[in-house]
Design an enzyme around this catalytic site. Structure first.
Site, short mmCIF file in Angstrom:
data_model
loop_
_atom_site.label_atom_id
_atom_site.label_comp_id
_atom_site.label_asym_id
_atom_site.label_seq_id
_atom_site.Cartn_x
_atom_site.Cartn_y
_atom_site.Cartn_z
N GLY A 153 0.99 -1.15 0.18
CA GLY A 153 0.02 0.01 -0.02
C GLY A 153 0.88 1.07 -0.16
NE ARG A 165 -2.25 -4.32 -0.78
CZ ARG A 165 -1.76 -3.83 0.29
NH1 ARG A 165 -0.55 -4.17 0.88
NH2 ARG A 165 -2.37 -2.65 0.66
CG ASP A 189 4.06 -7.99 7.47
OD1 ASP A 189 4.86 -8.13 8.50
OD2 ASP A 189 3.26 -8.93 7.11
CB THR A 196 2.83 0.38 6.21
OG1 THR A 196 1.36 0.06 6.80
CG2 THR A 196 3.67 0.08 7.23
CG ASP A 232 -1.90 -0.76 8.50
OD1 ASP A 232 -2.64 0.16 8.24
OD2 ASP A 232 -2.09 -2.11 8.08
CG ASP A 244 1.56 -3.18 10.54
OD1 ASP A 244 2.40 -2.57 9.65
OD2 ASP A 244 0.67 -4.04 9.99
NE ARG A 277 -4.38 -6.21 4.49
CZ ARG A 277 -3.39 -5.84 4.10
NH1 ARG A 277 -2.26 -6.04 4.36
NH2 ARG A 277 -3.60 -5.63 2.91
O1 F6P Z 1 -1.52 -0.21 3.51
C1 F6P Z 1 -1.92 -0.60 4.63
C2 F6P Z 1 -3.63 -0.63 4.31
O2 F6P Z 1 -4.14 0.63 4.02
C3 F6P Z 1 -4.21 -1.28 5.46
O3 F6P Z 1 -4.59 -0.45 6.45
C4 F6P Z 1 -5.52 -1.78 4.71
O4 F6P Z 1 -6.09 -2.86 5.35
C5 F6P Z 1 -4.92 -2.12 3.46
O5 F6P Z 1 -3.77 -1.57 3.32
C6 F6P Z 1 -6.00 -1.88 2.16
O6 F6P Z 1 -5.38 -2.40 1.06
P1 F6P Z 1 -5.74 -2.10 -0.49
O7 F6P Z 1 -5.41 -0.72 -0.82
O8 F6P Z 1 -5.01 -3.07 -1.09
O9 F6P Z 1 -7.31 -2.37 -0.42
#
Ligand code: F6P
Length: 324
Positions: free
Chosen positions: A16, A77, A108, A131, A133, A135, A177
């Site tokens: 992300g 991803r 991560d 990120t 998050d 985390d 997440r």
């Molecule tokens: O990058 C982290 C995040 O924003 C999380 O908080 C969230 O769950 C996820 O990515 C969403 O992913 P995507 O943009 O692939 O829907």
């Protein structure tokens, strides 16, 4: 300082996007240029590494984009990189372009990818935590977290205005997440009546008791992290069960938290970590993440980064204090 014969660095953003990634790209390029090192940007994270999709980076072009959210290199991803076949193609890209070190910015999944890649590729890798998050172990802050929290609180403050006007109960779902950092930080500073995060088994019964007795002459705000195991919808239906009269609304803030200009903190973090990544590379480090610990640059081996993260004790205590 020994250069370890690094003449060409490849850099990419992965997973992300997060605010501050562009500032980090600028700093990496600027620091590399002072050592006469060429920098190639790899497009769309591991996908571009597999597909040999590279572009030359120059600091004078990047200087103007440190204020922009997202990532100018784009990101993805990558399912393909999870296969050995994908990683072998990526290795070929490094050889074809004579890249002798790699800097990756991501979360991560990005670090897990680097660990797997290091089994078949022995050039040095350096990671930068990016990120929203927050985390990752090995750093107090990741790029984008501060900006995401600021966006969350700006929006929750707005929700409070309307919630108070109607005496409504609002559940606001924030991102994260598997992580409650955005939830706990934003929930505490907006004065939420309840905060639910994945890392803590909160007493839902206690929260329900509060909603049951709430006098409906005020707003009642609950911040729920996306990754919370009970989940926004179930919390909403439980509230309706205990107090069918509440006027309840749900707002999911979603990807708005990932966009917008990075905060001053995230821009500076990008600049610091970007410059540090080149410095530690030139000092001979490999397969480490550069992070910030007690406001000082530190490095952590990848294995230490991908382990289970925890909400620190002080934050847990604050959560408990302000939930009562
Ligand atoms: O990058 C982290 C995040 O924003 C999380 O908080 C969230 O769950 C996820 O990515 C969403 O992913 P995507 O943009 O692939 O829907």
């Amino acid at each position: 300082m020994s250069n370890n014969k690094i003449e060409h660095i490849g850099v990419f953003t992965s997973g992300g996007d997060s605010q501050g990634m562009n500032a980090a790209l600028y700093a990496i390029t600027k620091a590399a240029e002072t050592h006469n090192i060429q920098v190639s940007g790899i497009k769309k994270g591991y996908e571009g590494l597999i597909d040999n999709d590279l572009t030359k980076l120059k600091s004078r072009d990047l200087q103007k984009i440190t204020h922009r959210g997202g990532t100018i290199l784009k990101t993805a991803r990558s399912e393909r990189f999870m296969t050995l076949e994908g990683r072998k193609k990526a290795l070929q890209t490094l050889k074809t372009n004579q890249i002798d070190a790699l800097i990756a910015i991501g979360g991560d999944g990005t670090f897990k990818g680097l660990l797997a890649f290091s089994e078949i590729c022995d050039i040095p890798f350096i990671g930068i935590p990016g990120t929203i998050d927050n985390d990752l172990a090995g750093t107090d802050y990741t790029l984008g977290f501060d900006s995401a929290v600021n966006t969350a609180i700006e929006n929750i403050d707005k929700i409070r205005d309307t919630a108070e006007s109607h005496n409504r109960v609002f559940i606001v779902e924030v991102m994260g997440r598997d992580s409650g950092y955005i939830g706990i930080h934003s929930g505490l500073v907006v004065g939420a009546n309840g905060i639910l995060i994945p890392e803590s088994t909160q007493d839902l019964t206690y929260l329900l008791e509060k909603v049951k007795n709430y006098d409906s002459e005020d707003a009642f705000l609950i911040v729920v992290s996306e990754g919370d195991e009970i989940g926004t919808d179930l919390v909403a239906s439980k509230i309706k069960e205990v107090n069918p009269d509440v006027d309840l609304r749900i707002t999911r803030l979603g990807h708005v938290q990932r966009g917008g200009n990075p905060s001053a903190f995230d821009r500076m973090l990008g600049i610091r970590l970007g410059a540090a990544s080149v410095e530690v590379l030139l000092r001979g480090s490999k397969n480490v993440m550069v992070g910030l610990y007690n406001n000082m640059i530190c490095t952590t081996p990848f294995q230490g980064v991908v382990k289970q993260h925890h909400i620190d004790e002080e934050l847990r205590d604050l959560l408990e204090l302000f939930s009562s």
